[in-house]
Every structure is written in structure tokens, then in C-alpha cells.
Scaffold this motif. Sequence first.
Motif, short mmCIF file in Angstrom:
data_model
loop_
_atom_site.label_atom_id
_atom_site.label_comp_id
_atom_site.label_asym_id
_atom_site.label_seq_id
_atom_site.Cartn_x
_atom_site.Cartn_y
_atom_site.Cartn_z
N ASN A 1 4.89 -17.13 -23.79
CA ASN A 1 5.26 -18.25 -22.92
C ASN A 1 4.99 -17.88 -21.47
OD1 ASN A 1 7.07 -19.88 -21.14
ND2 ASN A 1 7.67 -20.78 -23.09
N ASP A 2 4.27 -18.73 -20.75
CA ASP A 2 3.88 -18.39 -19.39
C ASP A 2 5.05 -18.33 -18.40
OD1 ASP A 2 4.38 -21.10 -18.97
OD2 ASP A 2 2.37 -21.55 -18.22
N GLN A 3 6.25 -18.65 -18.85
CA GLN A 3 7.44 -18.52 -18.00
C GLN A 3 8.23 -17.24 -18.31
OE1 GLN A 3 8.16 -20.76 -15.40
NE2 GLN A 3 6.05 -21.24 -15.98
N SER A 4 7.78 -16.48 -19.32
CA SER A 4 8.52 -15.28 -19.70
C SER A 4 8.18 -14.10 -18.79
CB SER A 4 8.21 -14.90 -21.16
OG SER A 4 6.93 -14.30 -21.27
N TYR A 5 9.10 -13.16 -18.73
CA TYR A 5 8.87 -11.95 -17.94
C TYR A 5 7.78 -11.08 -18.56
CZ TYR A 5 13.07 -13.10 -15.25
OH TYR A 5 14.00 -13.70 -14.45
N ARG A 6 7.71 -11.06 -19.89
CA ARG A 6 6.63 -10.30 -20.55
C ARG A 6 5.27 -10.85 -20.12
NH1 ARG A 6 4.53 -5.89 -22.37
NH2 ARG A 6 6.36 -5.43 -23.60
N TYR A 7 5.13 -12.16 -20.15
CA TYR A 7 3.88 -12.79 -19.73
C TYR A 7 3.57 -12.42 -18.28
CZ TYR A 7 0.29 -16.38 -19.19
OH TYR A 7 -0.90 -17.03 -18.96
N PHE A 8 4.58 -12.50 -17.43
CA PHE A 8 4.42 -12.17 -16.01
C PHE A 8 3.91 -10.75 -15.84
CE2 PHE A 8 5.84 -10.25 -12.10
CZ PHE A 8 5.60 -11.21 -11.13
N MET A 9 4.53 -9.80 -16.52
CA MET A 9 4.13 -8.40 -16.38
C MET A 9 2.71 -8.18 -16.91
SD MET A 9 6.46 -6.94 -14.65
CE MET A 9 5.82 -5.27 -14.76
N ASN A 10 2.39 -8.78 -18.06
CA ASN A 10 1.04 -8.66 -18.59
C ASN A 10 0.03 -9.24 -17.60
OD1 ASN A 10 1.97 -7.49 -20.95
ND2 ASN A 10 1.77 -9.35 -22.17
N PRO B 1 7.03 -8.14 -5.95
CA PRO B 1 6.12 -7.05 -6.31
C PRO B 1 4.66 -7.45 -6.49
CG PRO B 1 7.29 -7.75 -8.25
CD PRO B 1 7.85 -8.55 -7.10
N LEU B 2 4.29 -8.69 -6.27
CA LEU B 2 2.92 -9.13 -6.57
C LEU B 2 1.85 -8.35 -5.81
CD1 LEU B 2 3.30 -12.99 -6.96
CD2 LEU B 2 2.95 -11.26 -8.76
N LEU B 3 2.06 -8.12 -4.53
CA LEU B 3 1.07 -7.36 -3.75
C LEU B 3 1.04 -5.90 -4.22
CD1 LEU B 3 1.61 -8.80 -0.16
CD2 LEU B 3 -0.33 -9.21 -1.70
N LEU B 4 2.18 -5.35 -4.58
CA LEU B 4 2.23 -3.99 -5.12
C LEU B 4 1.42 -3.91 -6.41
CD1 LEU B 4 3.23 -1.08 -5.49
CD2 LEU B 4 5.31 -2.06 -6.51
N TYR B 5 1.64 -4.84 -7.32
CA TYR B 5 0.91 -4.82 -8.59
C TYR B 5 -0.59 -4.97 -8.38
CZ TYR B 5 5.50 -5.24 -10.87
OH TYR B 5 6.79 -5.04 -11.30
N GLU C 1 0.83 -1.21 0.00
CA GLU C 1 0.00 0.00 0.00
C GLU C 1 0.86 1.25 0.00
OE1 GLU C 1 -2.75 -0.06 3.27
OE2 GLU C 1 -3.51 -2.05 2.70
N MET C 2 1.90 1.26 0.83
CA MET C 2 2.78 2.43 0.91
C MET C 2 3.52 2.63 -0.41
SD MET C 2 4.11 1.73 4.79
CE MET C 2 5.30 3.04 4.83
N ALA C 3 4.01 1.56 -1.00
CA ALA C 3 4.73 1.67 -2.27
C ALA C 3 3.78 2.14 -3.37
CB ALA C 3 5.36 0.32 -2.64
N ALA C 4 2.56 1.63 -3.38
CA ALA C 4 1.58 2.04 -4.39
C ALA C 4 1.28 3.53 -4.28
CB ALA C 4 0.30 1.22 -4.25
N GLN C 5 1.24 4.05 -3.07
CA GLN C 5 1.00 5.48 -2.90
C GLN C 5 2.13 6.31 -3.49
OE1 GLN C 5 -1.77 7.18 -2.05
NE2 GLN C 5 -2.62 5.12 -2.17
N ARG C 6 3.34 5.79 -3.48
CA ARG C 6 4.46 6.49 -4.13
C ARG C 6 4.22 6.58 -5.64
NH1 ARG C 6 8.22 9.23 -1.32
NH2 ARG C 6 9.53 8.79 -3.08
N TYR C 7 3.70 5.50 -6.23
CA TYR C 7 3.35 5.52 -7.65
C TYR C 7 2.26 6.55 -7.91
CZ TYR C 7 5.90 1.29 -9.10
OH TYR C 7 6.87 0.38 -9.41
#
Length: 105
Positions: free
Chosen positions: A75-84, A39-43, A13-19
Amino acid sequence: MRIFIDTPEKVAEMAAQRYVELLKEKPNAILGGATGSTPLLLYAELARLNKAGEVSFAQAKSFNLDEYVGLDGSNDQSYRYFMNDNLFNHVNIDKAKTFVPNGCA
């Protein structure tokens, strides 16, 4: 720098407020993205705040620094997939303005 020791939810919550503060001050900010469990809770909180209309990513850009060699973004193991899957699909960011290295390049 301030260091806070609290629950993971409170830290997110605190990190999200910085965004929120940053994107209100500079809507076209360039954001750095991270993968993994940290970062999952932040996202999730950023997605919640975006849905509630408290933050907009409409003018922002995002960069990640790494990708697995040989994996494309579908690919579900890629970082692009993770971010999406964990952020970009849940906020109003233009995916054309999100940059994750091409693992197949």
C-alpha cells in the motif's frame, strides 16, 4: 552532541557522512529508520553515496518502529512502501534484513 543550523541539504550531507563513518567502522550496524518528509534529503544523499561506492549497506540491518494498522507493505500509504520507495530500493541493503512491523498482523 553538536547542533548545526544550516540548509536542509547541508544537514542531510552531514547526517549521511555519519552513516558512512558508522558503516565503515561497523558494516553490520543496525540502523533505525524514520518516515515522513524530514529524512527524505538524507535518504536521497545515502542513495547517491551508495551509487558512488562511498557507502555500502550490504551487511547492515534496518528497523522501523511503526506501521499503520491494516496496511500491508504494498500500500502506497504504508511505512514499508515509504522506506522501499525512498531508501531500500536505491541502496544495496538486503530487504530480508529490513524490518518494518506488519500492519496486517
